[in-house]
Design a protein around this motif. Structure first.
Motif, PDB file in Angstrom:
ATOM      1  N   TYR A   1       9.559  29.874 -16.794  1.00  0.00           N
ATOM      2  CA  TYR A   1       9.685  28.586 -17.455  1.00  0.00           C
ATOM      3  C   TYR A   1      11.014  27.926 -17.097  1.00  0.00           C
ATOM      4  CZ  TYR A   1       5.947  30.665 -20.259  1.00  0.00           C
ATOM      5  OH  TYR A   1       4.789  31.275 -20.656  1.00  0.00           O
TER       6      TYR A   1
ATOM      7  N   SER B   1       3.144  18.616 -20.033  1.00  0.00           N
ATOM      8  CA  SER B   1       4.251  18.622 -19.086  1.00  0.00           C
ATOM      9  C   SER B   1       5.565  18.327 -19.790  1.00  0.00           C
ATOM     10  CB  SER B   1       4.010  17.578 -17.988  1.00  0.00           C
ATOM     11  OG  SER B   1       5.176  17.358 -17.218  1.00  0.00           O
ATOM     12  N   TYR B   2       6.642  18.902 -19.281  1.00  0.00           N
ATOM     13  CA  TYR B   2       7.960  18.612 -19.842  1.00  0.00           C
ATOM     14  C   TYR B   2       8.338  17.142 -19.647  1.00  0.00           C
ATOM     15  CZ  TYR B   2       9.784  18.749 -15.025  1.00  0.00           C
ATOM     16  OH  TYR B   2      10.038  18.494 -13.701  1.00  0.00           O
ATOM     17  N   LYS B   3       7.687  16.458 -18.690  1.00  0.00           N
ATOM     18  CA  LYS B   3       7.986  15.059 -18.413  1.00  0.00           C
ATOM     19  C   LYS B   3       7.454  14.121 -19.490  1.00  0.00           C
ATOM     20  CE  LYS B   3       8.264  15.642 -13.399  1.00  0.00           C
ATOM     21  NZ  LYS B   3       7.764  15.203 -12.081  1.00  0.00           N
TER      22      LYS B   3
ATOM     23  N   ASP C   1       9.890  23.266 -19.728  1.00  0.00           N
ATOM     24  CA  ASP C   1       8.778  23.299 -18.780  1.00  0.00           C
ATOM     25  C   ASP C   1       8.016  24.599 -18.993  1.00  0.00           C
ATOM     26  OD1 ASP C   1       7.021  23.169 -16.708  1.00  0.00           O
ATOM     27  OD2 ASP C   1       8.523  23.351 -15.111  1.00  0.00           O
TER      28      ASP C   1
ATOM     29  N   GLU D   1       5.077  25.278 -17.713  1.00  0.00           N
ATOM     30  CA  GLU D   1       4.150  25.487 -16.596  1.00  0.00           C
ATOM     31  C   GLU D   1       2.754  24.952 -16.879  1.00  0.00           C
ATOM     32  OE1 GLU D   1       4.632  26.934 -13.372  1.00  0.00           O
ATOM     33  OE2 GLU D   1       6.666  26.430 -13.953  1.00  0.00           O
TER      34      GLU D   1
END
Length: 805
Positions: free
Chosen positions: A71, A106-108, A165, A167
């Motif tokens: 991660y 997603s981390y975004k 993140d 994944e």
């Protein structure tokens, strides 16, 4: 011979008629299925504004460990210029916020909240309005000190947004994955706080000026399953003490997982929820001796639900009831959030601009101006969350019944004495100043309904004793004028030109701040160029009960002249007030009338001079049976006025829209709270209800408050929407059908490539081949969810769910 041929034809016709009826029935069912599927597959119009940003994701170095290679942790930066990552990290001194994505997320997804938070910090606090704000109830621990706590005029520190993140793993499918995510989030919280210490030490070594204190906690924001991970991390045994004090979740299931595909998922949920229940209990020994205060006494949490457009996670699952006490958290639907008022899809809640802007200002308001870090006082944090997220309108049917059906105070028994000091309404600020009242401009209203169509600078006097007689002891007022700057409402113990004219011991009470804000809907339009516009929608609502008017003789409504208004006044100014009896506006719809309305429309006629407020009570929850409600204006007092001659062949409905304000409906649901429908001329009334169970009680019915212009007459049509009900049943209630002995087939589609859709039929998951197939493809491009034992879910688009006998 001829007779035998006729008998043969008759026998064929008799055999054909049942077949014909079956064909007609099948065609009708297919039509319902097609329309239902179309309703599921077409894009949902939710009214959200898109959020724009210039994202940069700065990786945070992680120590060597089991999870560090799998991660990641990132710091978000908003701006189109390139920056030096090391230099940016060295100057880190804001308030840390960690975003946790959900199942397959997603981390975004942090970008919308982070971008709007930076804009909010740069632009400053929201402009203060004079509508009634939400306060903590006594059940929530509200008191005078907490409720009177003022929101900041400017923000003390910016927010530093971090994101993990994970994944894109599907945490909604496996309890083991949830546990791994929880462990990494605990690590990320510690790493974030350590990074601030490293940045502080680096600046100190370079001789830079050091201001402010190091953060000791991280605010957690979780989307979907990320919200549950945030709660799991908070009670993790390895988490440092008091490093999490504030949690906000977006469309997160808290009660149970949406689909318990594996026993580990349900077990993990139950263990975490049990720890949270015990976390708010005082710690004692077996003999009952005090050991310590509750472990979670410093933690507050708010769960935000997307409402009826969120098909993946229901509001029932997002509730905090039985997990978090009211003194430390609450759930609110986006449909009743201040400045939002919208239902949104499961993913849209991360970027819907109306919501992310309000959330951003809310988080910035939590920062203590003295320390530059979040407030340490738990009740003050909860009070700010309530003020910033809740509207002044209460969230439940219980409040609705108390508001309009509170204990009556007969006006003949009221004694008009000195004003009691129990009233806590505040006056408008002294900066809002109008020209002195001119007695000759005062108007004395003799009717129970007062109508204001212009900003004329006049003051209307209403005699409470006279107009509030015959049971009409409640007063309701709707307007599109802003409180204080556009309209002011006062209660007077006796007549006086100015408050100073009253004898000593008697005073005037201003109740303008009791007005609540409601969504105004679309702006009015011109029917023809240069002509009068349609009436504007109401944007504020005021209700005064008999106990609030007790001790007063007169009620005045003062309207500002155009010249005192800064900025652009409303295109069409309106305000209507009425003394009314709540019992006269009660309309109940029984189960029979609702079900029969599909074939025989339920028509209701509202004649002119009707009550302004109607209470529509539906015996069956509108989440189970959505209702299409249509209103047509039939007249508005224009006969004999010459307006029809001037308008020529202008449609009567269009002409009346110039004289009548657009109807508004408030739907209260015990599960999901408040839903508001402005400009209600034709709308499907639907709420996000609890599931239909045999144990359901009458308390789960939906109550709708309908506001109609009393100067106009209407014809209302009501019919159950079969296609909408079928769509919601297919998506929401299919899991509740069946027992463990029944098998289900789930017919799902999964997009493998843009131009290719693979359809998979899997039976029950009983045979080893199916189980092997599922295990081998669980992390692939498509997923198969098994519909068995009454549980099911989807990855992409659900097409149908069949039950085998």
């Amino acid at each position: 011979m001829e007779s035998e041929r006729r008998k043969s034809n008759d026998s064929r016709m008799q055999g054909f008629r049942p077949s014909l009826r079956a064909v007609v029935l099948i065609i009708a069912l297919l039509w319902v299925v097609v329309v239902t599927l179309y309703g599921l597959l077409k894009p949902i119009s939710n009214g959200c504004v898109m959020t724009y940003m210039y994202p940069t994701y700065i990786p945070i170095s992680t120590a060597e460990g089991v999870l560090s290679a799998k991660y990641g942790l990132y710091l978000y930066h908003e701006g189109w210029r390139n920056i030096d990552f090391k230099e940016h990290l060295k100057n880190l001194k804001g308030v840390p916020v960690l975003f946790i994505p959900g199942n397959g997320g997603s981390y975004k997804q942090v970008r919308s909240l982070a971008a709007e938070s930076e804009r909010a910090y740069q632009g400053g606090a929201l402009e203060h309005t004079f509508y009634r704000e939400a306060y903590l109830t006594s059940e929530e621990g509200g008191n005078a000190d907490v409720n009177d706590f003022q929101l900041p005029n400017q923000y003390a520190n910016r927010l530093d947004w971090f994101s993990v993140d994970l994944e894109g793993e599907h945490s909604a499918m496996d309890g083991r994955i949830l546990e791994e995510h929880t462990e990494y989030v605990v690590y990320a919280i510690h790493r974030i706080l350590d990074q601030y210490k490293e940045s502080h030490d680096a600046r100190e070594r370079e001789g830079a000026a050091i201001t402010g204190s190091l953060p000791k906690s991280v605010i957690l924001i979780g989307h979907s399953m990320g919200g549950f991970v945030a709660r799991a991390a908070t009670v993790h045994p390895h988490l440092r003490k008091s490093t999490v004090e504030t949690i906000l979740t977006l469309s997160s299931p808290h009660q149970s997982p949406p689909v318990a595909l594996q026993p580990s998922l349900g077990h993990y949920y139950e263990s975490i929820n049990q720890e949270w229940r015990q976390g708010y209990d005082v710690q004692t020994t077996q003999t009952g001796e005090y050991v310590s205060s509750p472990k979670l006494s410093h933690v507050v949490i708010v769960s935000i639900s997307g409402g009826y457009n969120d098909y993946q996670v229901r509001s029932k699952l997002e509730s905090l009831d039985g997990i978090v006490p009211p003194t430390h958290g609450f759930m609110i639907g986006s449909t009743s959030m201040k400045n939002v008022w919208l239902s949104m899809e499961h993913q849209a809640i991360c970027w819907c601009n109306q919501l992310v802007v309000q959330v951003s200002h809310t988080l910035l308001s939590l920062i203590d101006s003295r320390r530059g870090q979040p407030l340490s006082d738990t009740q003050k944090r909860l009070a700010i969350l309530s003020k910033m997220l809740r509207s002044g309108i209460q969230q439940s049917f219980k409040w609705r019944s108390q508001l309009f059906w509170s204990t009556r105070v007969p006006f003949k028994d009221v004694k008009y004495t000195a004003v009691s000091q129990d009233h806590t309404f505040s006056d408008c600020p002294s900066s809002v100043h109008w020209s002195d009242d001119v007695p000759e401009r005062d108007l004395y209203i003799q009717k129970k309904t007062v109508n204001i169509l212009a900003m004329d600078g006049r003051r209307r006097w209403l005699d409470i004793l006279e107009l509030g007689s015959n049971g009409k002891s409640h007063f309701i007022f709707v307007t599109n004028l802003a409180p204080c700057s556009g309209v002011r409402v006062h209660l007077w113990p006796q007549k006086g030109n100015l408050p100073s004219d009253l004898p000593a011991g008697k005073s005037v009470l201003e109740v303008t701040s009791k007005m609540v804000q409601i969504p105004a809907g679309q702006a009015p339009r011109q029917i023809e160029p240069g002509s009068q516009t349609e009436q504007a929608s109401p944007s504020a609502l005021l209700h005064l009960g008999p106990e609030e008017m007790h001790g007063f003789r007169y009620l005045t409504i003062s309207v500002a002249p155009h010249t005192t208004i800064s900025g652009s006044p409303p295109t069409t100014s309106m305000a209507i007030g009425q003394f009314f009896n709540p019992d006269e506006g009660e309309i109940e719809f029984s189960p029979i009338s609702m079900l029969s309305s599909r074939h025989f429309h339920e028509d209701i006629f509202f004649k002119e001079d009707h009550p302004l407020a109607f209470n529509l009570s539906f015996a069956i929850n509108l989440g189970l049976l959505p209702v299409t409600f249509s209103l047509k204006t039939t007249s508005c007092g224009i006969k004999g006025s010459g307006l029809l001659d001037e308008g020529g062949d202008m449609d009567n409905t269009k002409l009346c829209k110039q004289r009548c304000f657009p109807p508004v409906a408030f739907a209260w649901d015990p599960t999901s709270g408040l839903h508001i429908f402005p400009n209600l001329y034709s709308e499907t009334l639907v709420v996000d209800s609890s599931p239909a169970l045999w144990t359901s009680t009458g308390a789960e019915k939906t109550v709708v408050l309908l506001l109609l212009d009393p100067h106009c007459s209407y014809k209302a049509s009501l019919a159950v929407s079969v296609t909408k009900a079928a769509s919601r049943y297919l998506l929401l209630y299919c899991p509740k059908v069946g027992t463990t002995e029944r098998k289900f087939f789930l017919f799902v589609s999964s997009v493998v490539y843009e131009s290719f859709i693979q359809i998979l039929f899997i039976e029950g998951g009983k045979d080893s081949k199916s189980q092997t197939f599922i295990r081998s493809n669980i992390h692939g491009n498509y997923f198969v969810y098994i519909c068995t034992s009454g549980t099911w879910s989807i990855n992409s688009t659900l097409l149908s769910c069949f039950m085998l006998s």
